[in-house]
Design a protein around this motif. Structure first.
Motif, mmCIF file in Angstrom:
data_model
loop_
_atom_site.group_PDB
_atom_site.id
_atom_site.type_symbol
_atom_site.label_atom_id
_atom_site.label_comp_id
_atom_site.label_asym_id
_atom_site.label_seq_id
_atom_site.Cartn_x
_atom_site.Cartn_y
_atom_site.Cartn_z
ATOM 1 N N ASN A 4 17.575 28.561 31.133
ATOM 2 C CA ASN A 4 16.227 28.910 31.577
ATOM 3 C C ASN A 4 15.186 28.194 30.728
ATOM 4 O OD1 ASN A 4 17.285 30.601 33.494
ATOM 5 N ND2 ASN A 4 16.921 32.469 32.330
ATOM 6 N N GLU A 7 14.774 24.817 32.114
ATOM 7 C CA GLU A 7 14.110 24.888 33.426
ATOM 8 C C GLU A 7 12.613 25.142 33.267
ATOM 9 O OE1 GLU A 7 15.451 23.906 36.307
ATOM 10 O OE2 GLU A 7 17.139 23.426 34.983
ATOM 11 N N LYS A 10 10.956 21.994 32.101
ATOM 12 C CA LYS A 10 10.875 20.981 33.159
ATOM 13 C C LYS A 10 9.636 21.193 34.035
ATOM 14 C CE LYS A 10 15.715 19.615 33.553
ATOM 15 N NZ LYS A 10 16.931 19.661 34.397
#
Length: 190
Positions: A4, A7, A10
Motif C-alpha cells: 500500500n 501504491e 505512485k
C-alpha cells in the motif's frame, strides 16, 4: 500492507523497481498501538513519517489541555516541520488513534533519497505542498465558517473519521466542547 505504501506513493509519481527498492532500503516500518505516542513536544524531530495504515492525531498542549489540530490517515506524510527543518524543540505531538503502521524516514536517509533521484525530491515537494494546502484550508475554515459549517464540511469530505476517531478529538478539532458537538450533530443529522 507495505505494498500500500508504494501504491500511495505512485499517486505522486511513477516509480520503477529500482525506486521501490531504494524506498524500502532507506525507510523503516513500525507499528504503533492504539493511543501510543509517536512523537512528543519538546523533542527535536529527526524523522518524516508516512501513514500506510491507521490514523494519527496531531495535537498541541494548551494550558494543560490537548487541542487537536489535524488527523492524518492512509497515504499522508507527517512531519513536525519547524522542528525537523530548523532542529528546534517541537510544539506538536503525534498520537496513533488506532493501530497504525508508519514508514519512517530518518533525516539521514531522507537526504540520501533526495541525492539519489529527482523523483524523490518531487515526492517531497508534492507532500509539502499538500500539507501547506491542508493547513491553509483549516485556517480558512476557522476564519470563515461556524463550528456547524466546519462539522458539515468534515462530514462531507472525510465522514469516515467519525467512525475512527473518538468524539472528544473531533470536538477539539472543530474548536467546540463535546457537548456542543452533540448539539450540532442533532441539528445536522436530525
Amino acid at each position: 500492507m507495505t505494498d500500500n505504501f508504494i501504491e500511495y506513493l505512485k499517486n505522486y509519481i511513477p516509480l520503477d523497481k529500482e525506486d521501490i527498492s531504494k524506498l524500502y532500503t532507506f525507510s523503516e516500518k513500525k507499528v504503533y498501538e492504539k493511543n501510543e505516542m509517536i512523537f512528543c513536544e519538546g523533542k527535536i524531530s529527526h524523522d518524516i513519517y508516512f501513514v500506510v495504515k491507521g490514523c494519527v492525531r496531531l495535537f498541541y498542549n494548551v494550558h494543560g489541555k490537548d487541542r487537536t489540530a489535524f488527523f492524518y490517515t492512509e497515504g499522508q506524510f507527517i512531519c513536525a516541520g519547524e522542528s525537523y527543518t530548523f532542529q528546534v524543540p517541537a510544539k506538536e505531538n503525534f498520537q496513533a488513534i488506532e493501530e497504525t503502521t508508519l514508514m519512517i524516514f530518518s533525516r539521514k536517509n531522507t537526504d540520501k533519497l533526495l541525492e539519489i533521484s529527482p523523483k524523490f525530491e518531487l515526492i517531497a515537494r508534492i507532500a509539502t505542498e499538500n500539507e501547506l494546502i491542508s493547513c491553509q484550508k483549516i485556517i480558512a475554515s476557522f476564519v470563515t465558517q461556524s463550528a456547524e459549517e466546519r462539522y458539515k464540511e468534515l462530514l462531507n469530505n472525510n465522514g469516515k473519521l467519525f467512525q475512527r476517531v473518538p468524539q472528544q478529538y473531533i470536538a477539539s478539532f472543530l474548536g467546540v466542547s463535546p457537548e456542543t458537538l452533540s448539539r450540532i450533530k442533532k441539528r445536522v443529522l436530525g
